[in-house]
Design a protein around this motif. Structure first.
Motif, short mmCIF file in Angstrom:
data_model
loop_
_atom_site.label_atom_id
_atom_site.label_comp_id
_atom_site.label_asym_id
_atom_site.label_seq_id
_atom_site.Cartn_x
_atom_site.Cartn_y
_atom_site.Cartn_z
N PRO A 12 0.80 -1.23 0.00
CA PRO A 12 0.00 0.00 0.00
C PRO A 12 0.84 1.29 0.00
O PRO A 12 0.36 2.31 0.43
CB PRO A 12 -0.83 -0.14 1.28
CG PRO A 12 -0.13 -1.14 2.11
CD PRO A 12 0.76 -1.96 1.25
N ARG A 13 2.03 1.22 -0.52
CA ARG A 13 2.93 2.38 -0.48
C ARG A 13 2.34 3.66 -1.07
O ARG A 13 2.22 4.67 -0.39
CB ARG A 13 4.23 2.05 -1.24
CG ARG A 13 5.16 1.16 -0.44
CD ARG A 13 6.44 1.90 -0.10
NE ARG A 13 7.07 1.28 1.04
CZ ARG A 13 8.07 0.38 0.93
NH1 ARG A 13 8.53 0.03 -0.25
NH2 ARG A 13 8.58 -0.15 2.01
N ARG A 15 -0.59 4.36 -1.90
CA ARG A 15 -1.87 4.77 -1.27
C ARG A 15 -1.62 5.46 0.07
O ARG A 15 -2.32 6.38 0.44
CB ARG A 15 -2.76 3.55 -1.08
CG ARG A 15 -3.09 2.91 -2.41
CD ARG A 15 -4.42 2.23 -2.41
NE ARG A 15 -4.65 1.69 -3.73
CZ ARG A 15 -4.17 0.50 -4.10
NH1 ARG A 15 -3.49 -0.25 -3.26
NH2 ARG A 15 -4.40 0.09 -5.34
N ILE A 16 -0.56 4.98 0.77
CA ILE A 16 -0.25 5.63 2.05
C ILE A 16 0.10 7.09 1.82
O ILE A 16 -0.29 7.98 2.60
CB ILE A 16 0.90 4.89 2.77
CG1 ILE A 16 0.34 3.58 3.33
CG2 ILE A 16 1.48 5.72 3.91
CD1 ILE A 16 1.39 2.67 3.89
N ILE A 19 -3.10 8.83 1.38
CA ILE A 19 -3.79 8.94 2.67
C ILE A 19 -3.19 10.09 3.50
O ILE A 19 -3.90 10.87 4.11
CB ILE A 19 -3.72 7.60 3.44
CG1 ILE A 19 -4.65 6.58 2.77
CG2 ILE A 19 -4.12 7.78 4.90
CD1 ILE A 19 -4.56 5.18 3.33
N SER A 20 -1.85 10.22 3.43
CA SER A 20 -1.19 11.33 4.14
C SER A 20 -1.72 12.67 3.66
O SER A 20 -1.98 13.58 4.46
CB SER A 20 0.33 11.29 3.92
OG SER A 20 0.82 10.04 4.27
N VAL A 23 -5.08 13.18 5.10
CA VAL A 23 -4.99 13.58 6.51
C VAL A 23 -4.63 15.06 6.62
O VAL A 23 -5.23 15.82 7.41
CB VAL A 23 -3.96 12.71 7.26
CG1 VAL A 23 -3.72 13.25 8.67
CG2 VAL A 23 -4.43 11.27 7.32
N ALA A 24 -3.69 15.47 5.79
CA ALA A 24 -3.29 16.89 5.81
C ALA A 24 -4.48 17.78 5.52
O ALA A 24 -4.68 18.82 6.19
CB ALA A 24 -2.18 17.12 4.80
N LEU A 26 -7.66 17.06 6.06
CA LEU A 26 -8.56 17.03 7.22
C LEU A 26 -8.08 18.00 8.31
O LEU A 26 -8.87 18.75 8.89
CB LEU A 26 -8.63 15.62 7.80
CG LEU A 26 -9.58 14.64 7.11
CD1 LEU A 26 -9.45 13.24 7.71
CD2 LEU A 26 -11.04 15.11 7.25
N PHE A 27 -6.77 17.98 8.56
CA PHE A 27 -6.24 18.87 9.59
C PHE A 27 -6.34 20.34 9.20
O PHE A 27 -6.63 21.19 10.03
CB PHE A 27 -4.78 18.48 9.93
CG PHE A 27 -4.70 17.42 10.99
CD1 PHE A 27 -5.09 16.11 10.71
CD2 PHE A 27 -4.24 17.70 12.27
CE1 PHE A 27 -5.03 15.11 11.68
CE2 PHE A 27 -4.18 16.72 13.25
CZ PHE A 27 -4.57 15.42 12.95
N PHE A 29 -8.62 21.50 7.34
CA PHE A 29 -10.05 21.78 7.50
C PHE A 29 -10.34 22.18 8.95
O PHE A 29 -10.99 23.21 9.22
CB PHE A 29 -10.79 20.49 7.10
CG PHE A 29 -12.28 20.59 7.12
CD1 PHE A 29 -12.95 21.68 6.57
CD2 PHE A 29 -13.05 19.56 7.68
CE1 PHE A 29 -14.33 21.75 6.57
CE2 PHE A 29 -14.43 19.63 7.68
CZ PHE A 29 -15.07 20.72 7.13
N LEU A 30 -9.83 21.39 9.88
CA LEU A 30 -10.01 21.71 11.30
C LEU A 30 -9.40 23.06 11.64
O LEU A 30 -10.01 23.88 12.34
CB LEU A 30 -9.37 20.62 12.18
CG LEU A 30 -9.97 19.23 12.15
CD1 LEU A 30 -9.19 18.29 13.08
CD2 LEU A 30 -11.44 19.25 12.57
#
Lengths: 630, 366
Positions: A12-13, A15-16, A19-20, A23-24, A26-27, A29-30
């Protein structure tokens, strides 16, 4: 699919990495939301957090009390309960107002109006919608507060008048502050619904009497429960005003005036303190703080005797013959007369084509100064006035403070009027006729004075030349009894007349009250020598005062006096509107006022039984005097 | 017994990051509970115990070779699933939810271990199956069954927060495995009827209210919408620099619900402002990146997917908790890892960290 341990296929290289990135995002967004709340919306939310936890509980102050010169309470306060709404706790405003209107028996619109007026302020600030709740209403609201969210009962001290209508004009009344007043800087600290002085001492001394409402800023938790007091400003009770008036004398004065439209002022001749200040008929000041019954209000407005008018201060009356005191002093000062100068009174005096009549149609015969004063001979003063001229009369009159406001310390003090040639020129654009001077010399014509000016004039005569500022307030006292402000006698001016000139006039005034044929016998006291002067001033020119004259056309009755003659203490001025005869109507009033004054001082024994004014038998029957112009 | 390589390769940086977050958390709990009248040990002190216990658990889990999990995966799954059924049958009910099993010595909340177990199970399931083109719809059937059973049981308790976490974590693992675009499309289409049916027949009234209140917080400002509004006020009134430690009025006056647990971040942001929040989020972000890096560096597919799963679990807790506190998501009871007060969350998160450490430490072994 065969199971295969430790496969390396499609690790899953990649894709990871994605995903990072996710995540960035999402953060971020917060973070952007945090930025929005904590930076962009910060101020608004800060205010909300303040409102969340802070409540302001106003604590009503009470107004300073009014005391008489001896410290007796004249006006004080008693608690009154009002219904208030706290906007932030009100759920359904319309339904609530509807319910309250029904419960209180008031018009819904009235409540609505109060609500709208108070709404501009903080949401936790109570808006008073109905004042003066009855005990039953109070109980009802206390029991049912749960079903009426947002209501609150506020206790507020309101004015109480233990002596009812006593000195109502002097004290004045309170009223709810108007929007116009709220806009002014002097009322910057006031809130809608506050009461302020609208007239009299209440108004003039508002800044002293008014206490500052206190308040407690309390912190509450999420359920609105009290946690602690953050800051507290105690209400400051207004300063008390110690008036110069004497409660007993004031009562006597008002009683002596009876039901007549009248005014009376009693003054200390040695310092200008006003001991009694009455205007009749009076009104009930308590009605102005509660709910004034419509009928009462209409009654006040329609009464021809004008109960709301402060006649002692604002009533302007021709002084009539009381003005002869001034004319006499002028003549002496100008050297036109002395005590022996005499005039023959035939009952009338002719100047050019005009005939001026004396009130005594038969004529007084040969009169000197003393007799002219005692019997109030008009012809004597016509002649003197003619020789003085209007401007000289006016100049001397002004020395007594006539024709100008004395600065009593109440609002809208009237100045009266002392005419001069220049005044007429300016006012009417016409020149002064010599014939017009003659009525002026006997206090008619254009001359107007207020009762307080007359009292002041008499005080000046009594103390032989010092014009004190008449004043009503002795001192201002704070709630701990400390004196904030004290009023020393203030000398406005000293007249130019000599002691000898005063003595001559005063002898005449003593004779007015105490000698046969004197016009002011009604004021005679056997124990104390009273000196005075009657006056009857025309309201309209009447050919002949025969038959029944309608009330509003009847002459005003005046009497001015001082006593004791040898060592004067007190001066009195009484004006009875349409009382017809100064000697008959006004002098006895002054007499009973003076009687009370000396009785309470122990100067004379109290009469055994209702022996009020039985003294005027000798002259009582005779109509006092009546001056007639032209 | 302990391999020397475990010590030399131990990932101290990860542990320090966790300790740092936990320390800030303890401090924040101290402030959040300052207004409480607590009998006995204060919350902050208890939290220190939990952190210490968690650390021991993490080191213990680290010392275990994670491949053991691969062998035990289905057994663990079956066991926790039985516990979840038992919860519904004989569990302890408190505040309208049946989440706890009384095991005599202590009470257990089986939905918590399920968070880890679902990760292990999914990693085990996908580790041996390569999908070169990504998951197709039919290939999703078994994983969805594995996921669906515990998810429905948890939602039945009801514990919406945990159910959502389980779903999101499993979903993230599937993303890491790879999903076909067509599968996405089908799933998207399926959400409409599933969502409708779920709303009508599945969600409890209070859960519906939470969602409605999230959409419109003014709907009921005094009750269920209250928490949301108060929390937003707390966060926003903190401003850029915050009101200062122990000076957050919203929290000190207890306007915030659950302020030492689920709403701990609200207290923190009120007192430390945007700057504090930024620093804390950076810490969390580094933690997540670290976890993903561990997944990236891991040389076996099971370990890699396990690391992704554990990291996803932490990440979704963080995002949902903070998102809920600042009004981005509906209020669902999800704690902030290492930060909120509570032993359960600490234990689960620390075990997750232990697993990450275990994978990291053994990266050169295979």
């Amino acid at each position: 699919m065969p199971e295969q341990s430790y496969i390396r296929v499609a690790a899953p290289r990649q894709r990871i990495f994605f995903i990072s990135i996710g995540v960035a995002f999402l953060f971020l967004f917060l973070l952007s939301r945090l930025w929005y709340l904590q930076v962009i919306q910060s101020e608004k939310l800060k205010t909300m957090s303040e409102n969340n936890r802070l409540r302001f509980v106003p604590v009503a102050s009470s107004r300073g009390v009014l005391l008489d010169r001896n410290g007796k309470v004249l006006v004080d306060n008693s608690p009154s309960f009002s219904l208030a709404l706290i906007p932030q706790d009100v759920r359904d405003k319309d339904a609530l107002l509807e319910k309250l209107a029904t419960i209180l028996g008031l018009d819904r619109r009235e409540l609505q109006e109060k609500w709208e007026k108070g709404k501009g302020r903080a949401k936790y600030f109570p808006i008073i919608v109905a004042a003066g709740l009855s005990r039953d209403q109070l109980e009802f609201f206390e029991e049912n507060s749960l079903w009426l969210p947002g209501i609150d009962i506020e206790m507020k001290p309101i004015r109480q008048y233990p002596h009812g209508t006593l000195a109502a004009h002097l004290f004045g009344y309170l009223g709810e502050i108007t929007e116009g007043e709220l806009g002014r800087t002097e009322f910057a600290e006031y809130n809608p619904g506050d009461y302020v002085g609208k007239s009299g001492v209440e108004r003039s001394w508002e800044s002293y009497l008014h206490g500052d409402d206190g308040g407690r800023q309390i912190e509450v938790d999420a359920r609105g429960r009290f946690l602690r007091t953050i800051s507290e400003t105690a209400p400051t009770v207004g300063h008390s005003i110690m008036l110069t008036i004497d409660e007993g004398l004031q009562k006597t004065t008002e009683k002596a005036l009876g039901d007549k439209a009248a005014a009376a002022v009693v003054m200390d001749v040695n310092n200008g303190e006003i001991l009694a200040f009455a205007s009749n008929p009076t009104f009930d000041p308590a009605l102005f703080t509660g709910r004034m019954p419509v009928d009462t209000w209409k009654g006040y407005l329609e009464d021809k005797r004008h109960p709301l008018e402060n006649k002692a201060l604002k009533g302007q009356y021709p002084p009539g013959s009381t003005f002869k005191i001034v004319t006499a002093l002028d003549g002496l000062e100008e050297g036109l007369i002395d005590e022996h100068t005499s005039v023959n009174c035939s009952g009338e005096y002719t100047l050019g084509k005009n005939t001026f009549r004396c009130w005594e149609k038969k004529g007084h015969g040969k009169v000197d100064l003393k007799r002219a004063l005692k019997e109030s001979c008009d012809v004597y003063f016509y002649q003197l006035g003619e020789r003085l001229g209007v401007d000289k009369i006016a100049a001397y009159a002004r020395q007594f403070g006539l024709g100008e406001t004395l600065g009593v310390g109440l609002e809208n003090e009237k100045s009266g009027l002392i005419p001069t040639a220049a005044w007429k020129e300016k006012r009417f654009g016409k020149k002064w006729y010599r014939g017009e001077t003659l009525p002026v010399s006997i206090g008619q014509g254009y001359v107007l004075t207020t009762p307080i000016q007359l009292a002041s004039m008499m005080a000046t005569v009594a103390n032989e030349g010092t014009v004190y500022r008449p004043h009503l307030v002795k001192k201002v006292v704070d709630r701990d009894g400390r004196t904030i402000k004290e009023f020393a006698p203030e000398v406005l001016r000293r007249t130019r007349f000599s002691a000898e000139q005063f003595r001559l006039v005063k002898e005449g005034l003593l004779a007015v009250v105490n000698e046969p044929r004197g016009t002011g016998a009604g004021a005679r006291l056997y124990e104390v020598k009273v000196a005075g002067k009657t006056g009857t001033s025309q309201v309209v020119k009447m050919r002949d005062g025969k038959g029944d004259i309608p009330y509003q056309y009847r002459d005003h009755a005046l009497f001015v006096a001082f006593a004791p003659y040898d060592k004067p203490e007190v001066a009195v001025a009484v004006v009875i509107e349409h009382g017809e005869h100064g000697g008959g109507a006004a002098a006895p009033v002054a007499g009973s006022i003076l009687r009370h004054y000396f009785e309470s001082k122990g100067g004379i024994k109290k009469p055994v039984r209702g022996a009020g004014i039985e003294v005027d038998d000798a002259d009582g029957g005779q109509p006092a005097e009546k001056s007639q112009g032209e | 017994m302990i391999d020397r390589r475990l010590v030399t390769n131990f990932d101290w940086k990860l542990l320090i990051m966790i300790l740092l977050i936990a320390a800030v958390g303890v401090m924040n709990i101290y402030s959040a509970s300052a207004s409480y009248k607590v009998v006995g040990t204060p919350y902050a002190v208890k939290q220190i115990y939990w952190v210490a216990a968690g650390m021991i658990l993490a080191v213990l889990s680290c010392s275990i070779d994670y491949h053991l999990l691969e062998d035990l995966a289905y057994w663990l799954y079956g066991g926790v699933l039985v516990l979840l059924v038992l919860v519904l049958a004989v569990g302890r009910t408190s505040m309208g939810a049946t989440r706890w099993l009384n095991l005599g010595l202590f009470t257990l909340q089986p939905s918590e271990p399920m968070k880890i177990v679902i990760i292990v199970t999914f990693a085990r399931y996908f580790a041996r199956r390569p999908y070169p083109d990504g998951l197709s719809l039919s290939e999703l059937a078994v994983p969805l069954l594995i996921l669906g059973l515990p998810a429905l049981l948890i939602m039945k308790q009801p514990d919406l927060g945990t159910a959502i976490i389980v779903l999101l974590v499993a979903g993230t693992i599937m993303l890491a495995v790879g999903v076909r675009w067509s599968t996405f499309a089908y799933l998207l289409l399926a959400t409409v009827p599933v969502g409708y049916l779920g709303w009508q027949f599945y969600l409890r009234e209070y859960q519906k209210n939470r969602i409605l209140n999230f959409l419109n917080p003014e709907r009921d400002p005094l009750r269920s919408g209250y928490h949301l509004i108060q929390s937003k006020i707390a966060v926003g009134s903190g401003g850029l620099a915050g009101k200062g430690f122990l000076h957050g009025t919203q929290s000190q006056l207890r306007f915030l619900p659950e302020q030492h647990t689920d709403f701990a971040f609200s207290v923190f942001s009120e007192e430390w402002g945007f700057i504090g929040c930024l620093l804390l989020l950076v810490l969390y972000f580094l933690l997540i990146l670290w976890g993903l890096a561990i997944a990236d560096r891991c040389n076996d597919r099971f370990g890699s997917l396990l690391a992704v799963g554990v990291t996803a679990m932490l990440c979704w807790h963080i995002v949902i908790n903070i998102g809920m506190v600042i009004g981005l998501f509906p209020v669902v009871g999800v704690p902030l890892p290492f930060f909120s007060y509570g032993g359960t969350s600490m234990v689960t998160s620390m075990i997750g960290i232990g697993i990450l450490l275990s994978i990291r430490t053994r990266r050169f072994m295979f």
